[in-house]
Design an enzyme around this catalytic site. Structure first.
Site, PDB file in Angstrom:
ATOM      1  N   THR A 178      29.957  21.817  47.898  1.00  0.00           N
ATOM      2  CA  THR A 178      28.761  21.748  48.739  1.00  0.00           C
ATOM      3  C   THR A 178      27.646  22.668  48.231  1.00  0.00           C
ATOM      4  O   THR A 178      26.473  22.299  48.197  1.00  0.00           O
ATOM      5  CB  THR A 178      29.123  22.114  50.201  1.00  0.00           C
ATOM      6  OG1 THR A 178      29.992  21.095  50.674  1.00  0.00           O
ATOM      7  CG2 THR A 178      27.913  22.199  51.102  1.00  0.00           C
ATOM      8  N   CYS A 233      35.632  22.806  47.036  1.00  0.00           N
ATOM      9  CA  CYS A 233      34.400  22.388  47.697  1.00  0.00           C
ATOM     10  C   CYS A 233      33.231  22.529  46.728  1.00  0.00           C
ATOM     11  O   CYS A 233      33.144  23.523  45.997  1.00  0.00           O
ATOM     12  CB  CYS A 233      34.205  23.323  48.889  1.00  0.00           C
ATOM     13  SG  CYS A 233      32.552  23.314  49.507  1.00  0.00           S
TER      14      CYS A 233
HETATM   15  P1  5GP Z   1      40.483  26.777  50.532  1.00  0.00           P
HETATM   16  O1  5GP Z   1      41.516  27.452  51.381  1.00  0.00           O
HETATM   17  O2  5GP Z   1      41.078  25.738  49.638  1.00  0.00           O
HETATM   18  O3  5GP Z   1      39.600  27.733  49.811  1.00  0.00           O
HETATM   19  O4  5GP Z   1      39.491  26.013  51.548  1.00  0.00           O
HETATM   20  C1  5GP Z   1      39.959  25.054  52.456  1.00  0.00           C
HETATM   21  C2  5GP Z   1      38.794  24.515  53.242  1.00  0.00           C
HETATM   22  O5  5GP Z   1      37.826  23.888  52.387  1.00  0.00           O
HETATM   23  C3  5GP Z   1      39.167  23.401  54.210  1.00  0.00           C
HETATM   24  O6  5GP Z   1      39.822  23.866  55.355  1.00  0.00           O
HETATM   25  C4  5GP Z   1      37.814  22.760  54.487  1.00  0.00           C
HETATM   26  O7  5GP Z   1      37.087  23.446  55.461  1.00  0.00           O
HETATM   27  C5  5GP Z   1      37.095  22.924  53.151  1.00  0.00           C
HETATM   28  N1  5GP Z   1      37.073  21.650  52.391  1.00  0.00           N
HETATM   29  C6  5GP Z   1      38.101  20.826  52.120  1.00  0.00           C
HETATM   30  N2  5GP Z   1      37.710  19.780  51.366  1.00  0.00           N
HETATM   31  C7  5GP Z   1      36.387  19.939  51.166  1.00  0.00           C
HETATM   32  C8  5GP Z   1      35.397  19.173  50.473  1.00  0.00           C
HETATM   33  O8  5GP Z   1      35.666  18.143  49.847  1.00  0.00           O
HETATM   34  N3  5GP Z   1      34.126  19.646  50.539  1.00  0.00           N
HETATM   35  C9  5GP Z   1      33.811  20.785  51.213  1.00  0.00           C
HETATM   36  N4  5GP Z   1      32.547  21.166  51.259  1.00  0.00           N
HETATM   37  N5  5GP Z   1      34.723  21.546  51.841  1.00  0.00           N
HETATM   38  C10 5GP Z   1      35.996  21.132  51.830  1.00  0.00           C
END
Ligand code: 5GP
Length: 386
Positions: free
Chosen positions: A208, A206
């Protein structure tokens, strides 16, 4: 402008303090949890005895299983992942991009209710999303969990959508998010959500926080939102930012009811991504004068707001939007079963260190200590196995 001076924490800002414990073995730790939901109204079969008296049965929980959820991301939230994880009573949120036919035939093939109990249908809040759900739901009755998922859970339109969806579908469990504050968690539950998804910006792919400067340290978000949700008999999912089993344990210790994983479950066969082989020249000599070549396998993984995801599903980014996700290569990791075993082993061990016989007790048993050095990195770059 206003500054909040209170320190807010991420997972790597804390460790869990070990405590005296009576637990003999990790095997004794129960990782399953049972939940009832505040707004979900399941159809109840009204069994009546021949003499007219109702059969009184012990009401089981609406959910019973290991409260880990595979994220609705490409390469993670697939049908194959869902079936594999459901074998261990672990949930999956399906990607939003399956077609109506694919979804109907998936739910239709649910022979033992595992798909009903451990799979969530995911959707956004456009008219198309609403219409698609309606069409699927008219054809199949066993959708129990619906995840209404938007990047920014603070819009009025989102709350209105959740409220109207609840009125139209009283007998589904609504997961809604993402938010990071207690007030919006309460707002969602009061408007019909059963489980609130918590996390803005912590995800492994992400961007953001880089693109917008918006976010909230994830452990504090989890602690504050869990407290707010539990006061209304609701539940929360800690979504994003878990990079190792210890982070998942910290999320549970901080009060998360469920933990959602993206990156930790990426790179497996069940995700269906293409395996890419790359060759590296190493420092090691293979024969007299030639250097050894090593092959490594990777799988492409990307954020659902990345350029890659937008190109794949929507023919490119709209011109008023910027990408908020990364595209990365994660090491190929084979079958997801081994990863799950490692994760569950880690959490069981946390519970024994903290003196919690059941995962349910972990948040009561745990004390966090703040740290600015989470672990020893001396051999990080030369580690051969972990
Ligand atoms: P991880 O377990 O990989 O740290 O986080 C997974 C979460 O990241 C997902 O469930 C979703 O909420 C968030 N996420 C997935 N793709 C994106 C993206 O392209 N941008 C953002 N801001 N959040 C994402």
């Amino acid at each position: 402008m206003h500054i909040e001076n209170e320190i807010k924490l991420n997972y790597d800002d804390v460790l869990i303090r070990p405590k005296r414990s009576t637990l003999g073995s990790r095997k004794a730790v129960d990782l399953e949890r049972g939940f009832n939901f505040p707004n979900y109204k399941p159809y109840v079969a009204k069994d009546v005895l021949p003499d007219g008296y109702p059969v009184v049965q012990k009401q089981d929980k609406n959910f019973r299983g290991i409260p880990i959820i595979a994220s609705n991301m490409d390469g993670v939230g697939t049908f194959e992942m869902a079936d594999k994880l459901a074998e261990q009573n672990i949930m999956t949120c399906l990607v939003k991009t399956y077609s109506i036919d694919e979804l109907v035939s998936f739910y239709d093939g649910d022979i033992d209710n595992k798909r009903k109990d451990f799979v969530a249908y995911s959707m956004g809040i456009t008219e198309n999303d609403e219409q698609k759900f309606k069409t699927v739901y008219q054809q199949i009755s066993n959708i129990k969990y619906v995840c209404i998922d938007v990047a920014n859970g603070y819009s009025e339109r989102f709350i209105d959508f959740v409220r109207e969806f609840r009125m139209s579908y009283p007998n589904v469990v609504i997961i809604a998010g993402n938010v990071v504050t207690a007030d919006q968690t309460q707002e969602l539950i009061l408007n019909g959500a059963d489980i609130v998804k918590v996390g803005i910006g912590p995800g492994s792919v992400c961007t953001t926080r880089i693109q917008t400067g918006v976010g909230y340290p994830q452990l504090s978000a989890v602690m504050e939102c869990a407290d707010a949700a539990h006061g209304l008999n609701g539940h929360i999912i800690a979504d994003g930012g878990c990079n190792c089993p210890g982070d998942i344990a910290k999320a549970f210790a901080g009060g998360a009811d469920y933990v959602m994983l993206g990156g930790m479950l990426a790179g497996h066969d069940e995700g269906g991504g293409k395996v890419i082989t790359k060759k590296y020249i190493t420092d090691e000599m293979s024969t007299g004068t030639t250097r050894k070549i090593e092959e490594k396998k990777f799988v492409q993984f990307y954020g659902m707001s990345s350029d890659a995801a937008n190109t794949k599903h929507f023919g490119g980014l709209k011109d008023y939007r910027a990408s908020e996700g990364r595209e990365v290569l994660v090491p190929y990791r084979g079958n997801v079963e081994n990863t799950i075993q490692t994760i569950l082993g880690g959490i069981r061990s946390t519970c024994t260190y903290a003196g919690a016989k059941r995962l349910k007790h972990l948040s009561k048993c745990a004390t966090f200590v703040r740290t600015n050095s989470q672990f020893n990195r001396t051999y990080e770059s030369t580690t051969t196995k972990m």
